[in-house]
Motif scaffolding. Structure first.
Motif, PDB file in Angstrom:
ATOM      1  N   ILE A 166      14.250 -25.372  -9.444  1.00  0.00           N
ATOM      2  CA  ILE A 166      13.542 -24.310 -10.182  1.00  0.00           C
ATOM      3  C   ILE A 166      14.023 -22.959  -9.685  1.00  0.00           C
ATOM      4  N   ASN A 168      12.778 -19.820 -11.152  1.00  0.00           N
ATOM      5  CA  ASN A 168      11.660 -18.874 -11.201  1.00  0.00           C
ATOM      6  C   ASN A 168      10.370 -19.612 -11.513  1.00  0.00           C
ATOM      7  N   ILE A 169       9.267 -19.144 -10.908  1.00  0.00           N
ATOM      8  CA  ILE A 169       7.973 -19.762 -11.162  1.00  0.00           C
ATOM      9  C   ILE A 169       6.860 -18.728 -11.007  1.00  0.00           C
ATOM     10  N   ASP A 170       5.913 -18.745 -11.928  1.00  0.00           N
ATOM     11  CA  ASP A 170       4.704 -17.926 -11.846  1.00  0.00           C
ATOM     12  C   ASP A 170       3.595 -18.839 -11.330  1.00  0.00           C
ATOM     13  N   LYS A 175       3.910 -21.153 -14.792  1.00  0.00           N
ATOM     14  CA  LYS A 175       5.002 -21.129 -15.763  1.00  0.00           C
ATOM     15  C   LYS A 175       6.328 -21.165 -15.006  1.00  0.00           C
ATOM     16  N   ILE A 176       7.236 -22.010 -15.485  1.00  0.00           N
ATOM     17  CA  ILE A 176       8.492 -22.246 -14.787  1.00  0.00           C
ATOM     18  C   ILE A 176       9.656 -21.902 -15.701  1.00  0.00           C
ATOM     19  N   GLU A 177      10.708 -21.299 -15.146  1.00  0.00           N
ATOM     20  CA  GLU A 177      11.895 -20.941 -15.913  1.00  0.00           C
ATOM     21  C   GLU A 177      13.147 -21.476 -15.221  1.00  0.00           C
ATOM     22  N   LYS A 178      14.169 -21.703 -16.048  1.00  0.00           N
ATOM     23  CA  LYS A 178      15.482 -22.159 -15.551  1.00  0.00           C
ATOM     24  C   LYS A 178      15.328 -23.418 -14.691  1.00  0.00           C
ATOM     25  N   ASP A 195      14.867 -24.333 -20.626  1.00  0.00           N
ATOM     26  CA  ASP A 195      14.722 -22.878 -20.476  1.00  0.00           C
ATOM     27  C   ASP A 195      13.450 -22.519 -19.725  1.00  0.00           C
ATOM     28  N   ASN A 196      12.362 -23.226 -20.079  1.00  0.00           N
ATOM     29  CA  ASN A 196      11.082 -22.928 -19.435  1.00  0.00           C
ATOM     30  C   ASN A 196      10.145 -24.115 -19.579  1.00  0.00           C
TER      31      ASN A 196
END
Length: 359
Positions: A166, A168-170, A175-178, A195-196
């Protein structure tokens, strides 16, 4: 003067390592008692018991360094006072600060040695210690945060597992990206790129998904794709507890990674700066001890001196713990917290040394 400084350096080194050996042996003995209980409960082998003890030793040495410093410098001062060497040094023009300089230099170099060599060693062996101690209770997942990425190994069952990367992660909305995932099983191996997505309970819901089947070498595209996991949000948050297993030379990069995933806290910053500045901190402790012990006379009870020095050490230890708790609860900047931890004992040591000089 050079010969006297070398003599004090040699004497300081001698008392430090003698006390390090005695104190570490005592604490290791207590640790062995605790480990023997674990070994007997889990039916571990004697060889594992010995290996666990050796793995824990560098970490024990690193933790007791401040207390070894306090007691070693106290014994050193006792030796100088009993042999009338302290008085002789004062009579030939040495101030208490002049006497402290070679002692403080020795303590600082020893602290630097512990930081450069023992800190990485204890970090590595502590991980092995935890792994060997809990090998019968293996977690179905493992989470590692490094190099601005989060790596997660997820064991679904005996025949299926996945490796998740992973970028990026919020952590609030999860919420997770890439996302990149490698799924391995006895039937097929697939590579997933999305993508997410969003992590909810113990499931990962992905959007805009590309799947490459490594067995058939074919691509598939999906708008939605779900994956079952063996971990959740709390498991990810708890994964930051391994920050104490990071060697000092990786503190900066690890801090950047934790900040990226919003996992960084003042507690971690305070721990890292305390480890990096530990050579300076134990030098300050030796300064405080000299301020306390240097005013005692040859015929005074040494155990009183030792008791007071150890008491001061415990007070400084509790001061650190109190400031740590306040830093965490009030989210105070860790630099401000460390300044308080360092300046208060240093000010006390300066006050004591000035009293000795003025007497």
């Amino acid at each position: 003067m050079i010969k006297i400084n070398f003599y004090l350096i040699k004497l300081s080194t001698k008392y430090f390592f003698i006390n390090l050996l005695i104190i570490s042996a005592f604490i290791l003995f207590l640790n062995l008692i605790d480990l023997s209980r674990i070994v007997s409960l889990e039916n571990k082998k004697i060889s594992e018991f010995i290996i666990l003890s050796l793995f824990k030793l560098p970490s024990i040495l690193n933790e007791i360094l401040p207390f070894v410093t306090i007691i070693a410098v106290t014994f050193l001062l006792r030796n100088l006072i009993n042999n009338n060497e302290l008085i002789s040094l004062r009579n030939i023009g040495f101030s208490i600060f002049d006497i402290f300089l070679p002692i403080g230099f020795t303590v600082f170099i020893i602290g630097l040695f512990f930081l450069i060599f023992l800190n990485p060693l204890s970090s590595t062996l502590e991980i092995k210690y935890e792994s060997l101690l809990n090998k019968n209770e293996l977690s179905p997942y493992s989470i590692k945060i490094s190099n601005n990425e989060m790596w997660i190994k997820n064991n679904i069952d005996e025949k299926q597992s996945s490796f998740i990367n992973i970028k990026n992660i919020d952590l609030q909305k999860m919420k997770i990206e890439k996302i990149k995932i490698l799924q391995l099983s006895d039937k097929e191996n697939i590579f997933i790129q999305a993508d997410n997505g969003i992590l909810k309970n113990e499931s990962l819901y992905l959007n805009k998904v590309k799947i490459y089947n490594l067995s058939t070498q074919k691509y598939e595209i999906f708008n939605k794709y779900n994956i079952n996991l063996n971990f959740n949000k709390n498991n990810i948050l708890n994964s930051i507890t391994n920050y104490k297993f990071i060697p000092f030379y990786s503190y900066f990069n690890h801090t950047k990674t934790l900040k990226k995933f919003n996992l960084y806290s003042s507690e971690i910053g305070l721990f890292y700066i305390s480890e990096i500045l530990k050579p300076l901190f134990i030098t300050m402790l030796s300064f405080v001890v000299i301020g306390l012990s240097g005013k005692f006379k040859r015929n005074e009870n040494f155990f009183r001196v030792l008791f007071i020095s150890i008491l001061i050490g415990f007070i400084i230890f509790f001061l650190k713990e109190i400031i740590n708790k306040i830093t965490i609860s009030l989210e105070i900047n860790f630099i401000i917290s460390y300044v308080f931890i360092f300046i208060l004992p240093l000010s006390f040591g300066l006050y004591q040394l000035n009293r000795i000089e003025n007497d």
